[in-house]
Motif scaffolding. Structure first.
Motif, PDB file in Angstrom:
ATOM      1  N   PHE A 186       0.830  -1.207   0.000  1.00 19.84           N
ATOM      2  CA  PHE A 186       0.000   0.000   0.000  1.00 19.84           C
ATOM      3  C   PHE A 186       0.867   1.260   0.000  1.00 19.84           C
ATOM      4  CE2 PHE A 186      -3.631  -2.394   2.293  1.00 19.84           C
ATOM      5  CZ  PHE A 186      -4.180  -2.766   1.073  1.00 19.84           C
ATOM      6  N   ALA A 187       1.812   1.319   0.942  1.00 20.11           N
ATOM      7  CA  ALA A 187       2.633   2.527   1.097  1.00 20.11           C
ATOM      8  C   ALA A 187       3.536   2.741  -0.117  1.00 20.11           C
ATOM      9  CB  ALA A 187       3.467   2.441   2.375  1.00 20.11           C
ATOM     10  N   MET A 188       4.160   1.675  -0.608  1.00 16.90           N
ATOM     11  CA  MET A 188       5.056   1.830  -1.763  1.00 16.90           C
ATOM     12  C   MET A 188       4.272   2.239  -3.005  1.00 16.90           C
ATOM     13  SD  MET A 188       8.049   2.018  -2.842  1.00 16.90           S
ATOM     14  CE  MET A 188       8.994   1.383  -1.456  1.00 16.90           C
ATOM     15  N   SER A 189       3.042   1.738  -3.146  1.00 18.43           N
ATOM     16  CA  SER A 189       2.198   2.154  -4.277  1.00 18.43           C
ATOM     17  C   SER A 189       1.896   3.646  -4.192  1.00 18.43           C
ATOM     18  CB  SER A 189       0.886   1.359  -4.280  1.00 18.43           C
ATOM     19  OG  SER A 189       1.127  -0.020  -4.435  1.00 18.43           O
ATOM     20  N   ALA A 190       1.623   4.123  -2.974  1.00 17.84           N
ATOM     21  CA  ALA A 190       1.345   5.551  -2.790  1.00 17.84           C
ATOM     22  C   ALA A 190       2.565   6.387  -3.133  1.00 17.84           C
ATOM     23  CB  ALA A 190       0.923   5.814  -1.338  1.00 17.84           C
ATOM     24  N   GLY A 217      -8.500  14.122  -9.872  1.00 13.63           N
ATOM     25  CA  GLY A 217      -9.142  13.589  -8.668  1.00 13.63           C
ATOM     26  C   GLY A 217      -8.546  12.263  -8.232  1.00 13.63           C
ATOM     27  N   PRO A 218      -8.586  11.248  -9.107  1.00 12.27           N
ATOM     28  CA  PRO A 218      -7.997   9.957  -8.718  1.00 12.27           C
ATOM     29  C   PRO A 218      -6.513  10.022  -8.367  1.00 12.27           C
ATOM     30  CG  PRO A 218      -9.411   9.690 -10.637  1.00 12.27           C
ATOM     31  CD  PRO A 218      -9.317  11.167 -10.382  1.00 12.27           C
ATOM     32  N   VAL A 219      -5.711  10.806  -9.128  1.00 12.87           N
ATOM     33  CA  VAL A 219      -4.277  10.847  -8.819  1.00 12.87           C
ATOM     34  C   VAL A 219      -4.004  11.595  -7.513  1.00 12.87           C
ATOM     35  CG1 VAL A 219      -3.640  10.713 -11.250  1.00 12.87           C
ATOM     36  CG2 VAL A 219      -3.792  12.954 -10.162  1.00 12.87           C
ATOM     37  N   THR A 220      -4.995  12.329  -7.012  1.00 12.64           N
ATOM     38  CA  THR A 220      -4.859  12.985  -5.711  1.00 12.64           C
ATOM     39  C   THR A 220      -5.348  12.083  -4.594  1.00 12.64           C
ATOM     40  OG1 THR A 220      -5.138  15.193  -6.665  1.00 12.64           O
ATOM     41  CG2 THR A 220      -5.587  14.964  -4.315  1.00 12.64           C
ATOM     42  N   ILE A 270      -5.086   7.753   0.161  1.00 11.72           N
ATOM     43  CA  ILE A 270      -5.811   6.691   0.865  1.00 11.72           C
ATOM     44  C   ILE A 270      -4.959   5.428   0.960  1.00 11.72           C
ATOM     45  CG2 ILE A 270      -7.856   5.211   0.747  1.00 11.72           C
ATOM     46  CD1 ILE A 270      -9.306   7.680  -0.502  1.00 11.72           C
ATOM     47  N   LEU A 271      -4.191   5.124  -0.093  1.00 16.85           N
ATOM     48  CA  LEU A 271      -3.267   3.990  -0.028  1.00 16.85           C
ATOM     49  C   LEU A 271      -2.230   4.189   1.069  1.00 16.85           C
ATOM     50  CD1 LEU A 271      -2.555   3.213  -3.801  1.00 16.85           C
ATOM     51  CD2 LEU A 271      -3.646   1.680  -2.153  1.00 16.85           C
ATOM     52  N   PHE A 272      -1.702   5.416   1.161  1.00 17.03           N
ATOM     53  CA  PHE A 272      -0.707   5.707   2.190  1.00 17.03           C
ATOM     54  C   PHE A 272      -1.302   5.541   3.585  1.00 17.03           C
ATOM     55  CE2 PHE A 272       1.005   8.819   5.202  1.00 17.03           C
ATOM     56  CZ  PHE A 272       2.305   8.358   5.302  1.00 17.03           C
ATOM     57  N   ALA A 273      -2.518   6.069   3.779  1.00 24.01           N
ATOM     58  CA  ALA A 273      -3.166   5.967   5.093  1.00 24.01           C
ATOM     59  C   ALA A 273      -3.366   4.505   5.478  1.00 24.01           C
ATOM     60  CB  ALA A 273      -4.506   6.695   5.070  1.00 24.01           C
ATOM     61  N   SER A 274      -3.733   3.675   4.502  1.00 21.03           N
ATOM     62  CA  SER A 274      -3.934   2.248   4.772  1.00 21.03           C
ATOM     63  C   SER A 274      -2.608   1.563   5.099  1.00 21.03           C
ATOM     64  CB  SER A 274      -4.580   1.569   3.558  1.00 21.03           C
ATOM     65  OG  SER A 274      -5.821   2.169   3.251  1.00 21.03           O
TER      66      SER A 274
END
Length: 306
Positions: free
Chosen positions: A22-26, A230-233, A238-242
């Motif tokens: 999740f974090a690396m994707s963000a 919108g999606p790129v923001t 949300i991925l980072f928060a997860s």
């Protein structure tokens, strides 16, 4: 079966792996974001930010519905204190977005990378000043090295590197204030963009009325790019928060250098922004400061584990 912090070992490993993905994707999305922002560089930064807000709202709403977290937002909407704090954090993050979008558009991506490198050092300094947290010797040395780097850049340019400092200070302030919101990260992000949506719609309506808007059937490419803001923001936030929920703080602390490193490489090798001389010295000081900061986090993590 072995356990870690009350969890079976296999479950803890799975959580850590999911958190890492999740974090690396963000961070990867944030790292490549300058390439996307360069596509809308011909559009004023304020208009881009307004669309980032507007089109983030449905993305955040869908995620909340999928997670079943809408009740938290309803409770927050009934709390004046939560709404005031969310309005403050929303204002700060929108300023951060605006400076970032403008900097990419005006060929100052190297300065944005520097700002996000400085950010963790600014965060620990602000935590010491405003939250009374004590810094160890390595952390103090790291902050001092970052300060020397700022002085070097200021002396060379004849003025403060305001883009880097503004990004670092605004994101650090956002992070500290965001902790005061009694609501989860996904719900908090939805609440922030919900608060910002009304002024965003008002501003975009005024642009459309005055004939200055870039959003419309006359420019379908611009329209699609602005919707995509919108999606790129929303998605990387949300991925980072997860991911942050499932990883150790020290792991997140090390991973956070991924995005500014990617931004730096894109700025120098793709955007061909000038880099050398004084900037190289300043970045060397920052990288040395980050090495000290990272070492201090790893040492604290080991001591805590023992």
């Amino acid at each position: 079966m072995s356990e870690i912090a009350g969890k079976p070992l296999d479950e803890s490993r799975n959580d850590a792996l999911r958190g890492f993905v999740f974090a690396m994707s963000a961070y990867a999305m944030w790292g490549f974001l300058p390439l996307y922002m360069k596509l809308v560089a011909h559009i004023p930064a304020t208009e881009v930010v307004a669309h980032r807000v507007l089109w983030s709202l449905p993305v955040a709403a869908v995620i909340l519905l999928v997670l079943g977290r809408t009740s938290d937002v309803r409770e927050a909407l009934r709390s004046p204190r939560t709404l005031m704090m969310a309005a403050l954090t929303a204002a700060i993050i929108s300023c951060n977005w605006g400076i970032y979008v403008w900097a990419i558009a005006t060929d100052r991506a190297v300065e944005t990378a520097l700002g996000y490198y400085i950010n963790p050092l600014v965060s620990i300094a602000m935590a010491a000043i405003f939250l009374g947290e004590r810094l160890n010797r390595l952390q103090i040395a790291a902050v001092c090295l970052a300060a020397v780097a700022v002085v070097v850049l200021t002396t060379d340019a004849g003025g403060l590197p305001w883009v880097s400092l503004s990004l670092a200070l605004s994101f650090a302030a956002y992070g500290i204030l965001r902790k005061t919101l009694p609501i989860g990260p996904s719900q908090g992000f939805f609440l922030e963009v919900l608060i910002l949506t009304l002024p965003a719609i008002g501003y975009l309506g005024w642009l459309a009325f005055s004939g200055e808007a870039h959003f419309g059937p006359a420019s379908p490419t611009d329209m699609l790019l602005l919707i995509g803001c919108g999606p790129v923001t929303a998605i990387p936030l949300i991925l980072f928060a997860s991911g942050a929920k499932l990883l150790r703080y020290s792991t997140i602390g090390i991973m956070q250098y991924t995005a500014p490193t990617m931004i730096f490489l894109i700025a120098v090798f793709v955007f061909k922004e000038p880099f050398g001389g004084v900037k190289a010295i300043a970045f060397a000081l920052i990288w040395a400061a980050l090495a000290l900061y990272s070492w201090s986090m790893l040492r604290e993590a080991r001591q805590a584990k023992k």
